[in-house]
Design a protein around this motif. Structure first.
Motif, PDB file in Angstrom:
ATOM      1  N   THR A 173      11.977  33.132  45.014  1.00 23.49           N
ATOM      2  CA  THR A 173      12.180  34.530  45.409  1.00 23.49           C
ATOM      3  C   THR A 173      12.127  35.386  44.149  1.00 23.49           C
ATOM      4  N   VAL A 174      11.719  36.635  44.337  1.00 28.57           N
ATOM      5  CA  VAL A 174      11.646  37.558  43.193  1.00 28.57           C
ATOM      6  C   VAL A 174      12.592  38.710  43.476  1.00 28.57           C
ATOM      7  N   ILE A 175      13.488  38.985  42.526  1.00 29.85           N
ATOM      8  CA  ILE A 175      14.465  40.069  42.732  1.00 29.85           C
ATOM      9  C   ILE A 175      14.467  40.991  41.509  1.00 29.85           C
ATOM     10  N   PRO A 176      14.825  42.270  41.699  1.00 28.98           N
ATOM     11  CA  PRO A 176      14.958  43.147  40.530  1.00 28.98           C
ATOM     12  C   PRO A 176      16.058  42.629  39.603  1.00 28.98           C
ATOM     13  N   ALA A 177      15.847  42.783  38.291  1.00 25.78           N
ATOM     14  CA  ALA A 177      16.831  42.300  37.311  1.00 25.78           C
ATOM     15  C   ALA A 177      18.222  42.822  37.644  1.00 25.78           C
ATOM     16  N   LYS A 178      18.316  44.068  38.135  1.00 24.48           N
ATOM     17  CA  LYS A 178      19.646  44.656  38.360  1.00 24.48           C
ATOM     18  C   LYS A 178      20.402  43.926  39.472  1.00 24.48           C
ATOM     19  N   ASP A 179      19.687  43.231  40.366  1.00 20.52           N
ATOM     20  CA  ASP A 179      20.370  42.495  41.443  1.00 20.52           C
ATOM     21  C   ASP A 179      20.761  41.084  41.032  1.00 20.52           C
ATOM     22  N   PHE A 180      20.407  40.683  39.814  1.00 21.03           N
ATOM     23  CA  PHE A 180      20.682  39.316  39.357  1.00 21.03           C
ATOM     24  C   PHE A 180      22.128  39.174  38.862  1.00 21.03           C
ATOM     25  N   PHE A 181      22.624  40.240  38.253  1.00 22.10           N
ATOM     26  CA  PHE A 181      23.932  40.157  37.584  1.00 22.10           C
ATOM     27  C   PHE A 181      25.037  40.589  38.548  1.00 22.10           C
ATOM     28  N   VAL A 182      26.220  39.968  38.446  1.00 23.70           N
ATOM     29  CA  VAL A 182      27.311  40.335  39.361  1.00 23.70           C
ATOM     30  C   VAL A 182      28.560  40.778  38.605  1.00 23.70           C
ATOM     31  N   LEU A 183      29.201  41.784  39.158  1.00 19.88           N
ATOM     32  CA  LEU A 183      30.454  42.277  38.581  1.00 19.88           C
ATOM     33  C   LEU A 183      31.606  41.348  38.967  1.00 19.88           C
ATOM     34  N   PRO A 184      32.684  41.344  38.167  1.00 21.75           N
ATOM     35  CA  PRO A 184      33.812  40.446  38.458  1.00 21.75           C
ATOM     36  C   PRO A 184      34.485  40.711  39.805  1.00 21.75           C
ATOM     37  N   ASP A 185      34.389  41.932  40.345  1.00 22.70           N
ATOM     38  CA  ASP A 185      35.042  42.127  41.652  1.00 22.70           C
ATOM     39  C   ASP A 185      34.227  41.484  42.778  1.00 22.70           C
ATOM     40  N   VAL A 186      32.997  41.076  42.470  1.00 24.74           N
ATOM     41  CA  VAL A 186      32.192  40.323  43.444  1.00 24.74           C
ATOM     42  C   VAL A 186      32.407  38.823  43.215  1.00 24.74           C
ATOM     43  N   ASP A 187      32.341  38.404  41.959  1.00 23.48           N
ATOM     44  CA  ASP A 187      32.600  37.007  41.609  1.00 23.48           C
ATOM     45  C   ASP A 187      33.187  36.993  40.195  1.00 23.48           C
ATOM     46  N   ASP A 188      34.427  36.545  40.061  1.00 26.72           N
ATOM     47  CA  ASP A 188      35.057  36.620  38.735  1.00 26.72           C
ATOM     48  C   ASP A 188      34.868  35.339  37.927  1.00 26.72           C
ATOM     49  N   MET A 189      34.069  34.375  38.468  1.00 31.36           N
ATOM     50  CA  MET A 189      33.840  33.148  37.697  1.00 31.36           C
ATOM     51  C   MET A 189      32.374  32.936  37.322  1.00 31.36           C
ATOM     52  N   LYS A 190      31.505  33.827  37.818  1.00 29.17           N
ATOM     53  CA  LYS A 190      30.079  33.720  37.491  1.00 29.17           C
ATOM     54  C   LYS A 190      29.544  35.072  37.051  1.00 29.17           C
ATOM     55  N   GLU A 191      28.494  35.047  36.251  1.00 28.30           N
ATOM     56  CA  GLU A 191      27.932  36.307  35.747  1.00 28.30           C
ATOM     57  C   GLU A 191      26.660  36.690  36.495  1.00 28.30           C
ATOM     58  N   ASN A 192      26.148  35.785  37.320  1.00 28.82           N
ATOM     59  CA  ASN A 192      24.906  36.084  38.049  1.00 28.82           C
ATOM     60  C   ASN A 192      24.925  35.423  39.418  1.00 28.82           C
TER      61      ASN A 192
END
Ligand SMILES: Cc1cc2nc3c(=O)[nH]c(=O)nc-3n(C[C@H](O)[C@H](O)[C@H](O)COP(=O)(O)OP(=O)(O)OC[C@H]3O[C@@H](n4cnc5c(N)ncnc54)[C@H](O)[C@@H]3O)c2cc1C
Ligand code: SF4
Length: 322
Positions: free
Chosen positions: A183-202
């Motif tokens: 799958t191909v996604i925009p770079a901005k959708d690859f990274f996650v904020l800690p309030d979404v997942d506090d143990m992973k960065e992507n």
């Protein structure tokens, strides 16, 4: 350091199978980050899956229709020194030249740089903090000089990658292989904020591999620049960094995008600022207005509010220099 199985698959399907089989498997690219994490007992993989035998992930291709395409296993120094990257996508070359040292860029890969773990010294030390599954963020009440001023909570890391800041500004897309499909996604959708997942960065799930980075061609009027402020002159992670890509004609920005490193748990865009980068003259008044419009709502911690004027002044410096 724990004992682990070491696998060297020569194709993506087997690599993904090994990674998914055991949820404490880790991908190994250049190894400059993951080996440090293993030696310091921050992670304890049961399997380490070396991706370097997968030749199909080591390439730089360019064409006038699809833009630039870089395999995730391509070494940072090969990208930095590539003639097409230096001339047509110089922002990426500039940002990569700011990564660590030449020795590390000769070994580290672009995929590893984007997926590297945070540098928070509590995370890297002997502290069972939230990002390691504990229930306390030690930075919140401890030393938070290098932590984020936006996008934080319950963890306050900053994303450490220089290349990711440039890739966000360049509207890059990331290709991900999940064992069956890509799958191909925009770079901005690859990274996650800690309030979404506090143990992973992507967003990568077990078994998923970042395979390719795709950057659209710039148009002929495009000007770009990367500036990184470090605490010391030699190699260091960014206190704050800034990347800008602009289409300019007759001293006017027709449109543009500015992104930041060192301010948030992900490569960061100030949407209010980018919304203003349309048909705007590059003069003292508008440069001040642009700088004033950014970082007015932050969650700076006790020791890091210096990053607010630093980021604002970097906007001015960037615009004056372009
Ligand atoms: C002293 C030092 C200074 C540094 N300074 C900077 C700096 O100033 N700026 C900066 O940006 N970086 C800096 N770094 C980080 C360095 O750039 C990274 O270590 C490097 O880019 C990681 O690349 P690698 O190929 O060695 O990754 P690895 O160590 O092999 O992997 C890193 C992580 O990414 C995962 N991974 C790797 N490839 C993939 C893939 N294709 N798909 C999915 N997951 C993958 C691994 O499982 C691991 O968790 C520094 C590192 C050191 C040790
Ligand atoms: S900022 Fe994140 S990584 Fe650092 S101590 Fe707090 S929870 Fe842990």
């Amino acid at each position: 350091m724990n004992s682990f199985e070491y696998m060297q698959p020569n194709n993506l399907e087997s690599a993904s199978k090994f990674l998914v089989k055991n949820n404490s498997s880790y991908a190994f690219a250049g190894g400059t980050d993951i080996l440090g994490l293993i030696k310091d007992d921050i992670v304890a993989p049961k399997q380490l899956v070396n991706l370097k035998k997968i030749n199909s992930l080591n390439f730089i291709r360019h064409d006038n229709e699809n833009g630039l395409s870089i395999g995730a296993l391509t070494k940072l120094s090969d990208i930095e020194n590539n003639e097409i990257v230096r001339t047509k996508f110089s922002l990426l070359s500039q940002a990569i030249s700011e990564v660590a040292t030449l020795q590390l860029r000769n070994v580290g890969t672009i995929g590893g740089n984007i997926c590297q773990r945070p540098r928070c010294f509590y995370f890297r030390g002997d502290f069972d903090c939230i990002r390691k599954g504990g229930d306390t963020c030690f930075a919140l009440t401890g030393n938070n000089k290098y932590h984020c001023i936006v996008g934080g909570g319950p963890c306050y890391i900053v994303h450490p990658s220089d290349s990711a800041v440039a890739l966000l500004a360049l509207n890059a897309k990331f290709k991900i292989f999940n064992g069956k499909d890509e799958t191909v996604i925009p770079a901005k959708d690859f990274f996650v904020l800690p309030d979404v997942d506090d143990m992973k960065e992507n967003i990568l799930k077990d078994g998923e591999i970042l395979t390719e980075i795709i950057i659209p061609n710039p148009n002929t009027e495009t000007v770009s620049k990367y500036i990184k402020v470090k605490e010391r002159g030699a190699w260091d992670f960014a206190l704050v960094s800034i990347a800008g890509v602009f289409n300019i004609k007759n001293k006017k920005i027709l449109d543009g995008k500015i992104t930041f490193g060192g301010v948030a748990p992900i490569p960061w865009e100030e949407e209010t600022l980018n919304a203003k980068l349309k048909n705007i003259s590059i003069d003292e008044k508008s440069i001040n207005q642009l700088s004033d419009s950014a970082f007015n709502k932050t969650d700076a911690l006790e020791m890091n509010s210096y990053k607010i004027p630093l980021a604002k002044n970097l906007i001015k410096k960037l615009l004056l220099e372009i």
